[in-house]
Design a protein around this motif. Structure first.
Motif, PDB file in Angstrom:
ATOM      1  N   VAL A   1      34.827 -40.731  10.561  1.00  0.00           N
ATOM      2  CA  VAL A   1      33.679 -40.218   9.955  1.00  0.00           C
ATOM      3  C   VAL A   1      34.651 -39.207   8.796  1.00  0.00           C
ATOM      4  O   VAL A   1      34.708 -38.205   9.419  1.00  0.00           O
ATOM      5  CB  VAL A   1      32.468 -39.393  10.519  1.00  0.00           C
ATOM      6  N   VAL A   2      34.643 -39.633   7.474  1.00  0.00           N
ATOM      7  CA  VAL A   2      35.389 -38.992   6.636  1.00  0.00           C
ATOM      8  C   VAL A   2      34.618 -38.441   5.574  1.00  0.00           C
ATOM      9  O   VAL A   2      33.761 -39.252   4.900  1.00  0.00           O
ATOM     10  CB  VAL A   2      36.644 -39.962   6.386  1.00  0.00           C
ATOM     11  N   ASN A   3      35.075 -37.083   5.013  1.00  0.00           N
ATOM     12  CA  ASN A   3      34.493 -36.700   4.090  1.00  0.00           C
ATOM     13  C   ASN A   3      35.547 -36.694   2.956  1.00  0.00           C
ATOM     14  O   ASN A   3      36.525 -35.674   3.200  1.00  0.00           O
ATOM     15  CB  ASN A   3      33.752 -35.300   4.190  1.00  0.00           C
ATOM     16  N   TYR A   4      35.645 -37.124   1.824  1.00  0.00           N
ATOM     17  CA  TYR A   4      36.752 -37.073   0.798  1.00  0.00           C
ATOM     18  C   TYR A   4      37.001 -35.564   0.238  1.00  0.00           C
ATOM     19  O   TYR A   4      38.100 -35.136   0.008  1.00  0.00           O
ATOM     20  CB  TYR A   4      36.757 -37.977  -0.330  1.00  0.00           C
ATOM     21  N   HIS A   5      35.638 -34.831   0.354  1.00  0.00           N
ATOM     22  CA  HIS A   5      35.871 -33.340  -0.160  1.00  0.00           C
ATOM     23  C   HIS A   5      36.912 -32.619   0.745  1.00  0.00           C
ATOM     24  O   HIS A   5      37.486 -31.630   0.252  1.00  0.00           O
ATOM     25  CB  HIS A   5      34.685 -32.676  -0.231  1.00  0.00           C
ATOM     26  N   HIS A   6      37.030 -33.026   2.182  1.00  0.00           N
ATOM     27  CA  HIS A   6      37.836 -32.143   2.940  1.00  0.00           C
ATOM     28  C   HIS A   6      39.294 -32.504   2.670  1.00  0.00           C
ATOM     29  O   HIS A   6      40.210 -31.541   3.116  1.00  0.00           O
ATOM     30  CB  HIS A   6      37.547 -32.624   4.387  1.00  0.00           C
ATOM     31  N   VAL A   7      39.778 -33.749   2.102  1.00  0.00           N
ATOM     32  CA  VAL A   7      41.313 -33.832   2.209  1.00  0.00           C
ATOM     33  C   VAL A   7      41.851 -34.222   0.736  1.00  0.00           C
ATOM     34  O   VAL A   7      42.757 -34.520   0.529  1.00  0.00           O
ATOM     35  CB  VAL A   7      41.494 -35.276   2.942  1.00  0.00           C
ATOM     36  N   ILE A   8      40.813 -34.244  -0.219  1.00  0.00           N
ATOM     37  CA  ILE A   8      41.258 -34.703  -1.672  1.00  0.00           C
ATOM     38  C   ILE A   8      42.394 -33.626  -2.103  1.00  0.00           C
ATOM     39  O   ILE A   8      43.346 -34.361  -2.830  1.00  0.00           O
ATOM     40  CB  ILE A   8      39.939 -34.860  -2.643  1.00  0.00           C
ATOM     41  N   HIS A   9      42.318 -32.492  -1.677  1.00  0.00           N
ATOM     42  CA  HIS A   9      43.311 -31.676  -2.476  1.00  0.00           C
ATOM     43  C   HIS A   9      44.706 -31.962  -1.956  1.00  0.00           C
ATOM     44  O   HIS A   9      45.762 -32.002  -2.648  1.00  0.00           O
ATOM     45  CB  HIS A   9      42.716 -30.110  -1.976  1.00  0.00           C
ATOM     46  N   ALA A  10      44.807 -32.313  -0.448  1.00  0.00           N
ATOM     47  CA  ALA A  10      45.972 -32.661   0.089  1.00  0.00           C
ATOM     48  C   ALA A  10      46.363 -34.102  -0.341  1.00  0.00           C
ATOM     49  O   ALA A  10      47.715 -34.115  -0.552  1.00  0.00           O
ATOM     50  CB  ALA A  10      46.027 -32.519   1.541  1.00  0.00           C
ATOM     51  N   LEU A  11      45.356 -34.839  -0.456  1.00  0.00           N
ATOM     52  CA  LEU A  11      45.909 -36.375  -0.946  1.00  0.00           C
ATOM     53  C   LEU A  11      46.348 -36.328  -2.271  1.00  0.00           C
ATOM     54  O   LEU A  11      47.211 -37.248  -2.558  1.00  0.00           O
ATOM     55  CB  LEU A  11      44.756 -37.165  -0.798  1.00  0.00           C
TER      56      LEU A  11
ATOM     57  N   SER B   1      36.209 -43.566   0.703  1.00  0.00           N
ATOM     58  CA  SER B   1      35.466 -43.875  -0.494  1.00  0.00           C
ATOM     59  C   SER B   1      33.995 -43.484  -0.272  1.00  0.00           C
ATOM     60  O   SER B   1      33.389 -44.093   0.574  1.00  0.00           O
ATOM     61  CB  SER B   1      35.548 -45.342  -0.938  1.00  0.00           C
ATOM     62  N   PRO B   2      33.451 -42.846  -1.011  1.00  0.00           N
ATOM     63  CA  PRO B   2      32.096 -42.342  -0.779  1.00  0.00           C
ATOM     64  C   PRO B   2      31.028 -43.329  -1.124  1.00  0.00           C
ATOM     65  O   PRO B   2      29.846 -43.434  -0.572  1.00  0.00           O
ATOM     66  CB  PRO B   2      32.004 -40.958  -1.690  1.00  0.00           C
ATOM     67  N   ARG B   3      31.489 -44.119  -2.058  1.00  0.00           N
ATOM     68  CA  ARG B   3      30.547 -45.156  -2.305  1.00  0.00           C
ATOM     69  C   ARG B   3      31.174 -46.540  -2.623  1.00  0.00           C
ATOM     70  O   ARG B   3      32.655 -46.409  -3.186  1.00  0.00           O
ATOM     71  CB  ARG B   3      29.664 -44.763  -3.799  1.00  0.00           C
ATOM     72  N   PRO B   4      30.822 -47.775  -2.530  1.00  0.00           N
ATOM     73  CA  PRO B   4      31.307 -49.077  -2.878  1.00  0.00           C
ATOM     74  C   PRO B   4      32.228 -49.063  -4.295  1.00  0.00           C
ATOM     75  O   PRO B   4      33.343 -49.671  -3.956  1.00  0.00           O
ATOM     76  CB  PRO B   4      30.223 -50.023  -2.560  1.00  0.00           C
ATOM     77  N   ALA B   5      31.808 -48.251  -5.171  1.00  0.00           N
ATOM     78  CA  ALA B   5      32.500 -48.565  -6.344  1.00  0.00           C
ATOM     79  C   ALA B   5      33.866 -47.967  -6.375  1.00  0.00           C
ATOM     80  O   ALA B   5      34.518 -48.654  -7.017  1.00  0.00           O
ATOM     81  CB  ALA B   5      31.479 -47.740  -7.494  1.00  0.00           C
ATOM     82  N   TYR B   6      34.091 -47.067  -5.612  1.00  0.00           N
ATOM     83  CA  TYR B   6      35.567 -46.375  -5.551  1.00  0.00           C
ATOM     84  C   TYR B   6      36.320 -47.418  -4.816  1.00  0.00           C
ATOM     85  O   TYR B   6      37.566 -47.531  -5.152  1.00  0.00           O
ATOM     86  CB  TYR B   6      35.432 -45.160  -4.774  1.00  0.00           C
ATOM     87  N   ARG B   7      35.936 -47.941  -3.697  1.00  0.00           N
ATOM     88  CA  ARG B   7      36.819 -49.055  -3.155  1.00  0.00           C
ATOM     89  C   ARG B   7      37.019 -50.241  -3.956  1.00  0.00           C
ATOM     90  O   ARG B   7      37.959 -50.873  -3.840  1.00  0.00           O
ATOM     91  CB  ARG B   7      35.919 -49.684  -1.685  1.00  0.00           C
ATOM     92  N   ARG B   8      35.972 -50.756  -4.791  1.00  0.00           N
ATOM     93  CA  ARG B   8      35.909 -51.836  -5.776  1.00  0.00           C
ATOM     94  C   ARG B   8      37.177 -51.349  -6.769  1.00  0.00           C
ATOM     95  O   ARG B   8      38.162 -52.180  -7.297  1.00  0.00           O
ATOM     96  CB  ARG B   8      34.715 -52.127  -6.302  1.00  0.00           C
ATOM     97  N   ALA B   9      37.096 -50.217  -7.288  1.00  0.00           N
ATOM     98  CA  ALA B   9      38.020 -49.843  -8.123  1.00  0.00           C
ATOM     99  C   ALA B   9      39.449 -49.662  -7.623  1.00  0.00           C
ATOM    100  O   ALA B   9      40.454 -50.128  -8.375  1.00  0.00           O
ATOM    101  CB  ALA B   9      37.592 -48.218  -8.489  1.00  0.00           C
ATOM    102  N   PHE B  10      39.757 -49.223  -6.470  1.00  0.00           N
ATOM    103  CA  PHE B  10      41.103 -49.403  -5.845  1.00  0.00           C
ATOM    104  C   PHE B  10      41.623 -50.815  -5.657  1.00  0.00           C
ATOM    105  O   PHE B  10      42.750 -51.131  -5.880  1.00  0.00           O
ATOM    106  CB  PHE B  10      41.185 -48.829  -4.550  1.00  0.00           C
ATOM    107  N   GLU B  11      40.789 -51.640  -5.175  1.00  0.00           N
ATOM    108  CA  GLU B  11      41.074 -53.129  -4.974  1.00  0.00           C
ATOM    109  C   GLU B  11      41.502 -53.635  -6.511  1.00  0.00           C
ATOM    110  O   GLU B  11      42.436 -54.610  -6.554  1.00  0.00           O
ATOM    111  CB  GLU B  11      39.896 -54.020  -4.341  1.00  0.00           C
ATOM    112  N   ALA B  12      40.659 -53.525  -7.440  1.00  0.00           N
ATOM    113  CA  ALA B  12      41.055 -53.699  -8.609  1.00  0.00           C
ATOM    114  C   ALA B  12      42.455 -53.282  -9.374  1.00  0.00           C
ATOM    115  O   ALA B  12      43.177 -53.904 -10.036  1.00  0.00           O
ATOM    116  CB  ALA B  12      39.883 -53.648  -9.916  1.00  0.00           C
ATOM    117  N   LEU B  13      42.581 -52.186  -9.186  1.00  0.00           N
ATOM    118  CA  LEU B  13      43.786 -51.188  -9.731  1.00  0.00           C
ATOM    119  C   LEU B  13      44.996 -52.126  -8.929  1.00  0.00           C
ATOM    120  O   LEU B  13      46.075 -52.413  -9.580  1.00  0.00           O
ATOM    121  CB  LEU B  13      43.650 -49.986  -9.175  1.00  0.00           C
ATOM    122  N   VAL B  14      44.939 -52.063  -7.592  1.00  0.00           N
ATOM    123  CA  VAL B  14      45.857 -52.829  -6.671  1.00  0.00           C
ATOM    124  C   VAL B  14      46.589 -54.292  -7.288  1.00  0.00           C
ATOM    125  O   VAL B  14      47.483 -54.471  -7.243  1.00  0.00           O
ATOM    126  CB  VAL B  14      45.720 -52.693  -5.134  1.00  0.00           C
ATOM    127  N   ALA B  15      45.385 -54.955  -7.738  1.00  0.00           N
ATOM    128  CA  ALA B  15      45.750 -56.363  -7.985  1.00  0.00           C
ATOM    129  C   ALA B  15      46.217 -56.289  -9.343  1.00  0.00           C
ATOM    130  O   ALA B  15      47.003 -57.475  -9.703  1.00  0.00           O
ATOM    131  CB  ALA B  15      44.183 -57.190  -7.989  1.00  0.00           C
TER     132      ALA B  15
END
Length: 490
Positions: A366-376, A393-407
């Motif tokens: 159970v991950v909240n990106y607000h907790h780790v974003i400053h360290a990441l 990723s808090p929403r599917p759009a952010y995961r889609r963005a990562f997959e598109a960027l990696v590709a």
């Protein structure tokens, strides 16, 4: 025949409204016509004569629970010459044999319920209703409480399985809703809660359940394990309640809800309408209930955890992130059915949604990106092989963005842009709006432009001008006071 004792045959027949000939015939033979006929003999050979006593009966004696259709298939396998049309004959013959020679069966004894004496608790599965929350399937159960005399019901949506925490929360909600407590409380032994627990843990749950009932002055009782009809006053009500929920979903037109709060309100409304139909009986039974205590008792489980250098803690095979400033601290966690309340000392630090281990026993996060974003942001490449990357990723759009960027981009650059997108959502408070924009860009076959997105969602805080505020001297206030005094004098 009674008239014949005092009258001759002709007079007795006339008084009995029979003909004279019938009177003489009855006098000679008093048997009924149906008693004079001989049973009709079998007109065709018995197809089971050679196998029933020799083969079927031994099977019934060795395996009393064997189904007739299984015996039928076995007989066809042993004797291919048998006709498939003997199935019904075989089933009737087996049924008749069991009626004479079968084992004794359980008998259900209907009970007379007294007002205010008994309350029943049980859990029922609602996953088959197809309920979704924001499009995601909701695997859940329903805690169901019932007073059998009046028919009062209370239902509470449970996200996990049967547990003491779920029982304690649902039961207390029900008792405070009805405004009193019955003299006895019956449950189904919490079979799921006690499964796979050692003797010490089982004993601890038993003590906590006994303490819960003692707080409300109820005598705890349990039905025998696996004997559902002993809780029949609520087992049968499960089906009626689930049917009412199913009908309400069909009338509503959709089983999708915006959030869990809305779904729980939907269930409460259905149960409320059912209770309203029994309003007079509920009011009558309420007068027979015991008074509620001054306060509720514990409906959570408390655990001590230590926040590790990974920025979180693991509890019940689930890893939870917390603000990094808590690393190294020991925290007191209260486990509810749907949430965790995290305390440091007596101070509530934060509330987390409760996670569950995966069905196969694998750990979850159970991950909240607000907790780790400053360290990441300091280590963006850590995102590439991060254990909980998908949960970050808090929403599917952010995961889609990562997959598109990696590709389309080097891994290092793709990780950095993705982390900056999450940081943008964190810093500017635009998580939903940014996700919608990312979906629009990705649907167009493009990749996110970080510079354009930063410009779209407000100026960079670093580019904002510095505003210097000059303090006003106190003598100016004195001048204002003096001017106001002159105006009053005038």
């Amino acid at each position: 025949m009674k008239l014949r004792q005092d009258h001759p045959i002709e007079v007795a027949a006339a008084k009995a409204d029979l003909s004279r000939a019938t009177g003489y015939r009855i006098a000679q033979d008093a048997r009924l016509p149906s008693q004079k006929t001989h049973p009709r003999a079998r007109r065709r050979p018995d197809p089971l004569e050679s196998i029933f006593d020799a083969e079927v009966v031994p099977l019934l004696k060795e395996a009393p629970g064997l189904r007739p259709v299984a015996i039928f298939d076995e007989m066809l396998r042993r004797h291919p010459e048998l006709s498939p049309g003997i199935r019904r004959t075989l089933e009737r013959r087996i049924r008749a044999w069991r009626a004479v020679n079968g084992a004794e069966q359980d008998v259900i004894f209907r009970q007379v319920h007294e007002p205010g004496r008994l309350g029943l608790s049980d859990f029922t599965d609602l996953s088959g209703l197809g309920v979704t929350i924001a499009g995601q399937p909701l695997a859940h159960m329903l805690y169901h409480f019932r007073l059998p005399w009046s028919g009062f019901e209370h239902a509470h949506v449970i996200l996990g399985g049967e547990s003491f925490v779920a029982l304690a929360e649902g039961l207390q909600n029900a008792l405070w809703s009805v405004g009193g407590t019955p003299h006895q409380h019956r449950s189904d032994s919490l079979s799921a809660a006690f499964r796979n627990l050692d003797a010490e843990a089982t004993s601890d749950l038993t003590r906590r359940y006994d303490a819960l009932c003692a707080h409300y002055r109820m005598t705890p009782t349990r039905n025998n394990r696996g004997v559902a009809h002993e809780n029949g006053a609520i087992e049968s009500a499960h089906g009626h309640l689930k049917a009412a929920i199913r009908d309400a979903l069909l009338i509503r037109g959709t089983a999708d809800f915006a959030d869990l709060v809305g779904y729980r309100a939907f269930i409460d409304e259905i149960v409320g309408r059912r209770n309203a139909a029994q309003g007079k009986r509920i009011a009558a039974e309420r007068a027979c209930l015991q008074a509620l205590p001054a306060r509720r008792t514990t409906d959570f489980e408390e655990v001590i955890v230590t926040v590790t250098s990974t920025g979180g803690f693991t509890l019940r095979k689930v890893f939870y992130t917390v603000p990094s400033r808590l690393i190294g601290h020991r925290l007191r966690v209260r486990l509810y059915d749907d949430r965790l309340e995290v305390f440091m000392g007596g101070t509530l630090m934060l509330t987390l949604p409760r996670g569950r281990a995966q069905p196969g026993g694998r750990h979850d996060q159970v991950v909240n990106y607000h907790h780790v974003i400053h360290a990441l942001r300091k280590k963006p490449m850590a995102l590439l092989n991060l254990v909980y990357r998908d949960k970050l990723s808090p929403r599917p759009a952010y995961r889609r963005a990562f997959e598109a960027l990696v590709a389309q981009l080097p891994e290092k650059l793709a990780c950095r842009i993705t982390v900056e997108l999450l940081a943008l959502a964190h810093d500017r408070g635009c998580e939903r709006e940014l996700a919608e924009e990312l979906d629009r860009v990705l649907d167009g076959g493009l990749i996110p432009d970080l510079v354009a997105l930063r410009r779209m969602f407000g100026p960079d805080p670093a580019d904002l001008p510095t505003v210097s505020v000059l303090q006003v001297g106190l003598d100016s206030y004195d001048a204002l006071v003096a001017t106001a005094g002159m105006g009053e004098t005038a």
